[in-house]
Design a protein around this motif. Structure first.
Motif, PDB file in Angstrom:
ATOM      1  N   VAL A   1       0.864  -1.182   0.000  1.00 14.30           N
ATOM      2  CA  VAL A   1       0.000   0.000   0.000  1.00 14.30           C
ATOM      3  C   VAL A   1       0.898   1.228   0.000  1.00 14.30           C
ATOM      4  N   PRO A   2       0.385   2.393  -0.413  1.00 13.39           N
ATOM      5  CA  PRO A   2       1.204   3.613  -0.341  1.00 13.39           C
ATOM      6  C   PRO A   2       1.654   3.872   1.093  1.00 13.39           C
ATOM      7  N   ARG A   3       2.837   4.404   1.214  1.00 12.61           N
ATOM      8  CA  ARG A   3       3.418   4.613   2.535  1.00 12.61           C
ATOM      9  C   ARG A   3       2.572   5.551   3.385  1.00 12.61           C
ATOM     10  N   GLU A   4       1.959   6.568   2.754  1.00  8.91           N
ATOM     11  CA  GLU A   4       1.173   7.542   3.529  1.00  8.91           C
ATOM     12  C   GLU A   4      -0.139   6.961   4.025  1.00  8.91           C
ATOM     13  N   ALA A   5      -0.526   5.765   3.571  1.00 10.53           N
ATOM     14  CA  ALA A   5      -1.789   5.172   4.019  1.00 10.53           C
ATOM     15  C   ALA A   5      -1.676   4.535   5.399  1.00 10.53           C
ATOM     16  N   VAL A   6      -0.461   4.253   5.859  1.00 10.57           N
ATOM     17  CA  VAL A   6      -0.279   3.531   7.119  1.00 10.57           C
ATOM     18  C   VAL A   6      -0.238   4.513   8.286  1.00 10.57           C
ATOM     19  N   ILE A   7      -1.025   4.238   9.300  1.00 14.07           N
ATOM     20  CA  ILE A   7      -1.024   5.018  10.541  1.00 14.07           C
ATOM     21  C   ILE A   7      -0.178   4.238  11.542  1.00 14.07           C
ATOM     22  N   ARG A   8       0.979   4.809  11.901  1.00 14.50           N
ATOM     23  CA  ARG A   8       1.929   4.088  12.760  1.00 14.50           C
ATOM     24  C   ARG A   8       1.894   4.667  14.165  1.00 14.50           C
ATOM     25  N   THR A   9       1.713   3.798  15.149  1.00 16.39           N
ATOM     26  CA  THR A   9       1.756   4.200  16.553  1.00 16.39           C
ATOM     27  C   THR A   9       2.809   3.352  17.245  1.00 16.39           C
ATOM     28  N   GLY A  10       2.994   3.601  18.505  1.00 19.65           N
ATOM     29  CA  GLY A  10       3.997   2.833  19.224  1.00 19.65           C
ATOM     30  C   GLY A  10       3.609   1.382  19.435  1.00 19.65           C
ATOM     31  N   ASN A  11       2.288   1.080  19.443  1.00 18.23           N
ATOM     32  CA  ASN A  11       1.842  -0.275  19.765  1.00 18.23           C
ATOM     33  C   ASN A  11       1.197  -0.999  18.595  1.00 18.23           C
ATOM     34  N   GLN A  12       0.732  -0.271  17.593  1.00 18.03           N
ATOM     35  CA  GLN A  12      -0.038  -0.912  16.534  1.00 18.03           C
ATOM     36  C   GLN A  12       0.070  -0.096  15.255  1.00 18.03           C
TER      37      GLN A  12
ATOM     38  N   GLU B   1      -9.468  -1.196  -0.933  1.00 19.39           N
ATOM     39  CA  GLU B   1      -9.244   0.243  -1.085  1.00 19.39           C
ATOM     40  C   GLU B   1      -8.849   0.824   0.278  1.00 19.39           C
ATOM     41  N   VAL B   2      -7.707   1.490   0.330  1.00 23.07           N
ATOM     42  CA  VAL B   2      -7.235   2.099   1.577  1.00 23.07           C
ATOM     43  C   VAL B   2      -7.219   3.615   1.423  1.00 23.07           C
ATOM     44  N   VAL B   3      -7.479   4.301   2.522  1.00 23.98           N
ATOM     45  CA  VAL B   3      -7.504   5.770   2.518  1.00 23.98           C
ATOM     46  C   VAL B   3      -6.083   6.299   2.655  1.00 23.98           C
ATOM     47  N   THR B   4      -5.711   7.247   1.784  1.00 22.29           N
ATOM     48  CA  THR B   4      -4.355   7.797   1.805  1.00 22.29           C
ATOM     49  C   THR B   4      -4.304   9.242   2.291  1.00 22.29           C
ATOM     50  N   SER B   5      -5.459   9.862   2.509  1.00 20.40           N
ATOM     51  CA  SER B   5      -5.480  11.216   3.066  1.00 20.40           C
ATOM     52  C   SER B   5      -6.709  11.367   3.947  1.00 20.40           C
ATOM     53  N   ALA B   6      -6.569  12.188   4.994  1.00 23.66           N
ATOM     54  CA  ALA B   6      -7.637  12.426   5.981  1.00 23.66           C
ATOM     55  C   ALA B   6      -7.939  11.185   6.808  1.00 23.66           C
ATOM     56  N   GLN B   7      -7.051  10.160   6.739  1.00 22.41           N
ATOM     57  CA  GLN B   7      -7.323   8.942   7.485  1.00 22.41           C
ATOM     58  C   GLN B   7      -7.140   9.107   8.984  1.00 22.41           C
ATOM     59  N   PHE B   8      -6.344  10.108   9.404  1.00 16.82           N
ATOM     60  CA  PHE B   8      -6.119  10.285  10.833  1.00 16.82           C
ATOM     61  C   PHE B   8      -7.405  10.722  11.538  1.00 16.82           C
ATOM     62  N   LEU B   9      -8.171  11.624  10.907  1.00 13.48           N
ATOM     63  CA  LEU B   9      -9.426  12.069  11.521  1.00 13.48           C
ATOM     64  C   LEU B   9     -10.427  10.923  11.576  1.00 13.48           C
ATOM     65  N   ILE B  10     -10.488  10.124  10.511  1.00 15.03           N
ATOM     66  CA  ILE B  10     -11.413   8.992  10.498  1.00 15.03           C
ATOM     67  C   ILE B  10     -10.987   7.953  11.540  1.00 15.03           C
ATOM     68  N   ASP B  11      -9.696   7.651  11.554  1.00 16.37           N
ATOM     69  CA  ASP B  11      -9.198   6.611  12.465  1.00 16.37           C
ATOM     70  C   ASP B  11      -9.341   6.999  13.929  1.00 16.37           C
ATOM     71  N   SER B  12      -9.296   8.317  14.222  1.00 13.60           N
ATOM     72  CA  SER B  12      -9.365   8.729  15.624  1.00 13.60           C
ATOM     73  C   SER B  12     -10.665   8.307  16.280  1.00 13.60           C
ATOM     74  N   GLN B  13     -11.727   8.163  15.474  1.00 12.62           N
ATOM     75  CA  GLN B  13     -13.009   7.775  16.053  1.00 12.62           C
ATOM     76  C   GLN B  13     -13.038   6.315  16.467  1.00 12.62           C
ATOM     77  N   SER B  14     -12.156   5.477  15.861  1.00 13.32           N
ATOM     78  CA  SER B  14     -12.162   4.055  16.209  1.00 13.32           C
ATOM     79  C   SER B  14     -11.660   3.817  17.620  1.00 13.32           C
ATOM     80  N   SER B  15     -10.945   4.794  18.178  1.00 11.37           N
ATOM     81  CA  SER B  15     -10.419   4.628  19.531  1.00 11.37           C
ATOM     82  C   SER B  15     -11.477   4.869  20.597  1.00 11.37           C
ATOM     83  N   ILE B  16     -12.630   5.395  20.208  1.00  4.26           N
ATOM     84  CA  ILE B  16     -13.654   5.718  21.205  1.00  4.26           C
ATOM     85  C   ILE B  16     -14.252   4.433  21.773  1.00  4.26           C
ATOM     86  N   SER B  17     -14.474   3.447  20.923  1.00  7.98           N
ATOM     87  CA  SER B  17     -15.002   2.162  21.366  1.00  7.98           C
ATOM     88  C   SER B  17     -14.661   1.138  20.312  1.00  7.98           C
ATOM     89  N   SER B  18     -15.225  -0.050  20.415  1.00  9.13           N
ATOM     90  CA  SER B  18     -14.950  -1.063  19.406  1.00  9.13           C
ATOM     91  C   SER B  18     -15.575  -0.708  18.073  1.00  9.13           C
TER      92      SER B  18
END
Length: 539
Positions: free
Chosen positions: A345-356, A394-411
């Motif tokens: 996948v494009p490099r900018e599509a990956v959201i990298r954190t310390g644990n996942q 299909e993976v999101v390559t832009s604005a994915q951080f705002l979308i992904d932030s909502q997944s941390s609220i619950s399952s």
């Protein structure tokens, strides 16, 4: 009489018919009114069932920050109401855990772009820095085989260019004088065995051929014997001066050739599988940026550096014009071994954190979902995915951080569809739409004032420990301490280094390095803008 009787009978019949009709009309109206009341009661009951209270209010960027009423998050954002799982049974797509629906106008305003996960061959080019040095195979050291004194010196400084056969120094040695006298006496005796033995002794003492020819022709002992350069090159070392006393084992000088040079470079441990001897290498140096040198990978060292955890390699380059100088820095590009096609996948599509590590999938019809992935090899443009998604996703390559932030609220993601008739979902979406609109308005205002006012991002200063560092990608995994002004506890995450931080500073960092650094949040990335290494004895 009969006429009056007929009129009375007609009136009686008409009254009976009228009473019957009235009774039917009133009964139908009553039934309709009862049905209307029942319908209104049912609607009221249904409406009341849809109006639910939020379970709690949560920060958009921090799922651990929860409150029982509306308010502001530590980062100044409006808290978002969370209602739990209230999706209908007919919403099969949104029933997936972690899915979120975004209306088309919001997708357009956010500038969401997608790319397809596909099987490709990664670009295995390795970029690093190297250090030019002499080709040690061509270095010649000059040592005396007799004791004596330097009574002549024909070169003066290290780095001086010399030619093969050039005079270098002269030595007066009693041992050499004695050996010459024995040789001349042997020649007078005309015994071939004694002459050959005396001659071999002079050669064993490193008597130059030029001195032997002069001794044979003149028949006189040379008090000072001159030694000559065995090859052309430059003086790498000059450790004698006129009048020095020397003895066997002393290194008087060293001559190195610059017709070919070595370059030593370091590559990351994870890139070792891409290397093999004989690979093509390109190099450029700062003082000749428009010039390229082509060479090859000559040798791979068998062990890693204990401090940098990097693998050393040796490269070989021709240098006929002698433009490459030892101890120069150089930029190295190694064409790594080709690899088989892998899922990337494009490099900018990956959201990298310390644990996942995660990517956001575009499921179609406005639905998105954040999934965990396992990463493999990476290049400048793409990253290999070993598990988590499939080819064609299909993976999101832009604005994915705002979308992904909502997944941390619950399952599950918070529903973002403002067209849903549910009151609770509409409240959720309105809050999210307001947050997105505020973010876009702030960005629009920032862009319109970009030429006049530059708003500095908020920064935080903290201490941490480096777990691992990738100099090529200018990033590091760091366990940082708490940030009191933001109300954040300790965390382990990936930071990138600002462009103005010199690469030589990064080479000083290694695993377990203690640092104090200042970082800012820029475009969703945590960027270190200043850092200092804490001494071992510092508290």
């Amino acid at each position: 009489m009969k006429t009056h009787l007929r009129i009375a009978i007609a009136l009686l019949i008409g009254g009976v018919i009228g009473a019957a009709i009235s009774t039917l009309l009133f009964s139908s109206r009553g039934m309709n009114e009862h049905k209307q009341v029942d319908n209104q009661t049912a609607k009221g009951t249904k409406g009341s069932s849809q109006q639910r209270e939020p379970l709690y209010w949560v920060a958009p960027m921090d799922p651990n920050f929860r409150r029982d009423k509306p308010g502001k998050s530590p980062m100044g954002m409006d808290l978002i109401p969370f209602y739990g799982n209230q999706r209908g049974a007919d919403e099969s797509m949104s029933a997936q855990a972690g899915s979120v629906k975004i209306s088309p106008d919001v997708v357009n305003n956010l500038g969401v772009r997608t790319a397809q996960a596909k099987m490709t061959t990664l670009n295995n080019t390795i970029e690093t820095v190297g250090y030019i040095k002499y080709n040690e195979d061509t270095i010649v050291h000059m040592h005396p085989r007799v004791e004596g004194w330097v009574d002549a010196l024909y070169v003066s400084t290290a780095g001086e260019t010399v030619s093969k056969g050039q005079k270098m120094y002269g030595i007066y040695s009693p041992q050499l004088v004695s050996a010459q006298e024995e040789y001349l006496l042997a020649k007078k005796g005309k015994s071939r065995v004694i002459i050959d033995a005396a001659r071999q002794r002079l050669l064993a003492l490193h008597m130059p051929q030029e001195a032997m020819q002069q001794l044979d022709s003149d028949g006189k002992v040379l008090q000072s014997v001159t030694f000559y350069a065995p090859q052309s090159g430059v003086l790498e070392h000059l450790k004698i001066r006129h009048g020095f006393y020397v003895k066997p084992g002393d290194t008087l000088l060293s001559i190195a050739s610059l017709d070919e040079v070595w370059v030593e470079a370091e590559v990351f441990e994870q890139q070792a599988s891409l290397l093999e001897e004989g690979l093509a290498v390109n190099m450029d140096v700062a003082y000749l940026p428009d010039r390229q040198w082509q060479g090859k990978l000559d040798y791979i060292y068998p062990s890693l550096d204990i401090s940098t955890r990097a693998l050393r390699v040796r490269l070989r380059f021709d240098n006929p014009e002698r433009l490459l100088k030892p101890n120069m820095y150089s930029n190295i590009t190694i064409q790594g071994k080709p690899s088989a096609a892998t899922l990337t996948v494009p490099r900018e599509a990956v959201i990298r954190t310390g644990n996942q590590d995660r990517v956001v999938l575009a499921l179609g019809e406005g639905y998105f979902k954040s999934v965990a992935v396992t990463l493999g090899k990476m290049s400048r443009e793409a990253i290999e995915i070993t598990s988590g998604i499939e080819m064609g996703d299909e993976v999101v390559t832009s604005a994915q951080f705002l979308i992904d932030s909502q997944s941390s609220i619950s399952s599950d993601f918070v529903r973002m569809d403002h067209d849903n008739g549910s009151a609770s979902t509409r409240q959720n979406n309105n809050s999210m739409q307001a947050h997105m609109k505020m973010s876009m308005d702030m960005e629009s205002k920032s862009q319109s004032k970009k030429q006049n006012v530059k708003t500095a991002p908020e920064q935080a200063q903290v201490r941490g420990t480096v777990n691992s560092i990738n100099i090529e990608q200018r990033s590091a995994n760091i366990s940082r301490g708490p940030i009191e002004k933001w109300g954040r506890g300790p965390a382990t995450m990936v930071f990138s280094f600002a462009e103005h931080i010199d690469e030589h500073v990064l080479h000083q960092l290694n695993a377990n390095s203690r640092i104090e650094f200042t970082f800012e949040i820029s475009d969703g990335d945590f960027v270190i803008v200043a850092l200092s290494i804490i001494d071992e004895g510092a508290s």
